[in-house]
Design a protein around this motif. Structure first.
Motif, PDB file in Angstrom:
ATOM      1  N   ARG A   5       0.824  -1.216   0.000  1.00  0.00           N
ATOM      2  CA  ARG A   5       0.000   0.000   0.000  1.00  0.00           C
ATOM      3  C   ARG A   5       0.856   1.263   0.000  1.00  0.00           C
ATOM      4  NH1 ARG A   5      -5.120   0.307   1.467  1.00  0.00           N
ATOM      5  NH2 ARG A   5      -4.739   2.067   2.830  1.00  0.00           N
ATOM      6  N   ASN A   6       2.172   1.091   0.159  1.00  0.00           N
ATOM      7  CA  ASN A   6       3.066   2.257   0.207  1.00  0.00           C
ATOM      8  C   ASN A   6       4.347   1.952  -0.553  1.00  0.00           C
ATOM      9  OD1 ASN A   6       1.912   4.319   2.337  1.00  0.00           O
ATOM     10  ND2 ASN A   6       1.544   2.266   3.165  1.00  0.00           N
ATOM     11  N   PHE A   7       4.454   2.481  -1.758  1.00  0.00           N
ATOM     12  CA  PHE A   7       5.663   2.233  -2.531  1.00  0.00           C
ATOM     13  C   PHE A   7       5.833   3.326  -3.586  1.00  0.00           C
ATOM     14  CE2 PHE A   7       2.202   0.229  -4.732  1.00  0.00           C
ATOM     15  CZ  PHE A   7       2.447   0.476  -6.072  1.00  0.00           C
ATOM     16  N   ILE A   8       7.043   3.395  -4.115  1.00  0.00           N
ATOM     17  CA  ILE A   8       7.363   4.350  -5.168  1.00  0.00           C
ATOM     18  C   ILE A   8       7.955   3.572  -6.335  1.00  0.00           C
ATOM     19  CG2 ILE A   8       8.825   6.316  -5.812  1.00  0.00           C
ATOM     20  CD1 ILE A   8       8.797   7.160  -2.851  1.00  0.00           C
ATOM     21  N   VAL A   9       7.423   3.778  -7.531  1.00  0.00           N
ATOM     22  CA  VAL A   9       8.032   3.205  -8.724  1.00  0.00           C
ATOM     23  C   VAL A   9       8.825   4.304  -9.419  1.00  0.00           C
ATOM     24  CG1 VAL A   9       7.600   2.252 -11.021  1.00  0.00           C
ATOM     25  CG2 VAL A   9       6.275   1.438  -9.073  1.00  0.00           C
ATOM     26  N   LEU A  10      10.098   4.040  -9.658  1.00  0.00           N
ATOM     27  CA  LEU A  10      10.927   4.966 -10.438  1.00  0.00           C
ATOM     28  C   LEU A  10      11.100   4.354 -11.819  1.00  0.00           C
ATOM     29  CD1 LEU A  10      13.680   5.815  -7.780  1.00  0.00           C
ATOM     30  CD2 LEU A  10      11.759   7.264  -8.490  1.00  0.00           C
ATOM     31  N   THR A  11      10.660   5.060 -12.850  1.00  0.00           N
ATOM     32  CA  THR A  11      10.823   4.565 -14.211  1.00  0.00           C
ATOM     33  C   THR A  11      12.075   5.188 -14.796  1.00  0.00           C
ATOM     34  OG1 THR A  11       9.464   6.324 -15.184  1.00  0.00           O
ATOM     35  CG2 THR A  11       8.324   4.344 -14.477  1.00  0.00           C
ATOM     36  N   LEU A  12      13.077   4.331 -15.032  1.00  0.00           N
ATOM     37  CA  LEU A  12      14.381   4.794 -15.499  1.00  0.00           C
ATOM     38  C   LEU A  12      14.477   4.493 -16.987  1.00  0.00           C
ATOM     39  CD1 LEU A  12      16.524   3.262 -12.585  1.00  0.00           C
ATOM     40  CD2 LEU A  12      15.284   5.432 -12.613  1.00  0.00           C
ATOM     41  N   GLY A  13      14.087   5.440 -17.806  1.00  0.00           N
ATOM     42  CA  GLY A  13      14.129   5.264 -19.254  1.00  0.00           C
ATOM     43  C   GLY A  13      14.853   6.424 -19.894  1.00  0.00           C
TER      44      GLY A  13
END
Lengths: 323, 323
Positions: free
Chosen positions: A135-143
């Motif tokens: 319920r608590n997370f961060i997605v970092l999209t490294l493109g």
């Protein structure tokens, strides 16, 4: 695919790219039931919307899933979840703003959710991937750049105008001498994007005479991908590039933790393929720099969504967003 | 107070401090109907909870509001909204953890919400103050330390373990040479707290011979408060202290905007009394450093809750939290 082994409900995911429009029916655990694709280039966005609607309706009928589609999600560049519009997209063949959700809802009679790629990635991870149950997370999209989707207390943060979670543009001392496309200096994406990896490599190659297999490449072939390959093969300089990048990401994550108290930070996208070469220094730098409240409390994970289908699965998960 | 001019529903707010426990019945627009206070010091927390419950019940009965109280909110140091407990409080007379909400719920038969002071301040601003009607804002509490409450999409962020929004511990280059009590360097609170104001003043006084009325003060009387008074009276050095602090806050706010896309950032607490002396440079620095998406889109406001009742009103607003 045998429909006996599928898990309702079903949604339709659409990945609107500058070149192609890919779409699919997806079940609730991320199985792709049926898929299609056509070139995005059409005279007007109206023609595109007509075609997409026809193709989706035909696909749903063929799958025998009429009246079983719970919603449509569209991931698109510069798409704003708050307005349902594409705003100021530079790589689509039509003028912005485009009232995307409205155009498709009126044609399909289904609820349509739009979002940018990074938010779609976050919901995709929560629905089918590495963030299942979190319920608590961060997605970092490294493109090409660095985007992010922040889920806090089970909600995807959108903010006042749909611009929450632009973590690629948080600035850090480790990037103070790097110019970002946004006009500012020091943005995380000047280091942690594919372009940032290339820049770091060039700087390291120039600042020493250390041997590296990268020196033998024709200049035009030097890219984040070739640096990744060299690092996997053990090239020390290439590994140092990922070590530096990972440490920067760990320091950044330490600051992000003070904002959202996440259980996990998930790396997604091309640069994340370096895996442990990036995650190990990231974990180490996080431990060294985070506030004691977060130290040893955050997991660092790689995307759990199949790379080739990530965009379409992210889009298909959008109807599951809870605001 | 004439109950005819009150606006139901009613809640009870409790401000549990190290010295005194203050409590009040508050209506839905922030009118204090009745209030009470007693010394926090009691042999055990059980004795304290018994007394608080008796006093609240008597107060509610006197006000003729039996069965009209919608909930109880308690603002307390180190209170965790997720667990309902006080965790590791150093300035209360009893050992932690204290299962505060459970202890009071069993005695009062009312829903009890606990939270730390900064989160209570944020909900207080949304319920009765400067954030009325806003769904996206950040409250920075500038006191002995710097705390924060972040409301995004109408939700107060709590995070995985109740530690979301520790923005006083985000680090910045402008504070790189300042040691924080948390053991790290560079935390925002080393600059923007009362202690930070004092440190900045001492550094400015030492680094030049510029005249300032502050030089005439006995050392023991130099404090954020006396610097504030000198600044209001036009003392140039004291004004420069607030100018520096405001610029630091503006740069910090620019980074915070990239997380939450807020409509407003609200300053609360003793240091915020400097008002425009702090807000003007803050606005200017924000404009100079924020990503274009946020520039000119964020309002900088002072707390709209009466200073003397802020803690109790913040607590009284906690039952209105939507997660």
């Amino acid at each position: 695919m045998d429909t006996e082994s599928l898990y309702p409900p079903f949604t339709v995911g659409v990945d609107l790219g500058g070149t192609t429009t890919a779409f699919a029916i997806v079940d609730s655990v991320g199985h792709i039931v049926r898929r299609g694709v056509f070139p995005t280039e059409t005279p007007t966005v109206k023609v595109w919307a007509d075609r997409l609607s026809r193709e989706i309706e035909a696909m749903v009928a063929e799958a025998g899933l009429d009246d079983q589609i719970d919603g449509v999600g569209i991931g698109a560049p510069c798409a704003n979840a708050v307005t349902g519009c594409i705003e100021a997209a530079t790589d689509l063949p039509w003028p912005s703003p485009i009232p995307l959700s409205q155009m498709l809802e009126s044609r399909l009679g289904l609820h349509v959710t739009v979002s940018n790629d990074a938010n779609a990635a976050a919901i995709g991870e929560m629905t089918y991937g590495a963030a299942a149950g979190l319920r608590n997370f961060i997605v970092l999209t490294l493109g090409t750049g660095v985007g992010s989707g922040i889920v806090c207390d089970g909600h995807l943060l959108t903010g006042a105008r749909g611009f929450a979670g632009e973590l690629g543009h948080v600035t850090f001392p480790f990037a103070a001498d790097r110019q970002c496309g946004c006009g500012r200096k020091g943005c995380l994406q000047t280091v942690a994007s594919a372009k940032g990896i290339l820049e770091t490599t060039l700087r390291m190659l120039e600042s020493s005479d250390r041997p590296s297999s990268l020196r033998d490449l024709p200049v035009g072939e030097l890219s984040a991908k070739t640096v990744d390959i060299a690092a996997r093969r053990g090239d020390a300089l290439a590994r140092e590039v990922y070590d530096f990048t990972g440490r920067c990401l760990g320091q950044a994550a330490a600051e992000f933790a003070s904002f959202a108290d996440p259980e996990a930070i998930i790396l997604f996208g091309g640069v994340a393929r370096a895996g442990d070469l990036l995650l190990d220094p990231m974990r180490e730098a996080f431990s060294a720099s985070a506030l004691h409240l977060y130290r040893d409390r955050v997991r660092f994970l790689l995307s759990g969504v199949r790379d080739s289908d990530a965009a379409i699965l992210g889009a298909a998960s959008l109807p599951y967003i809870k605001y």
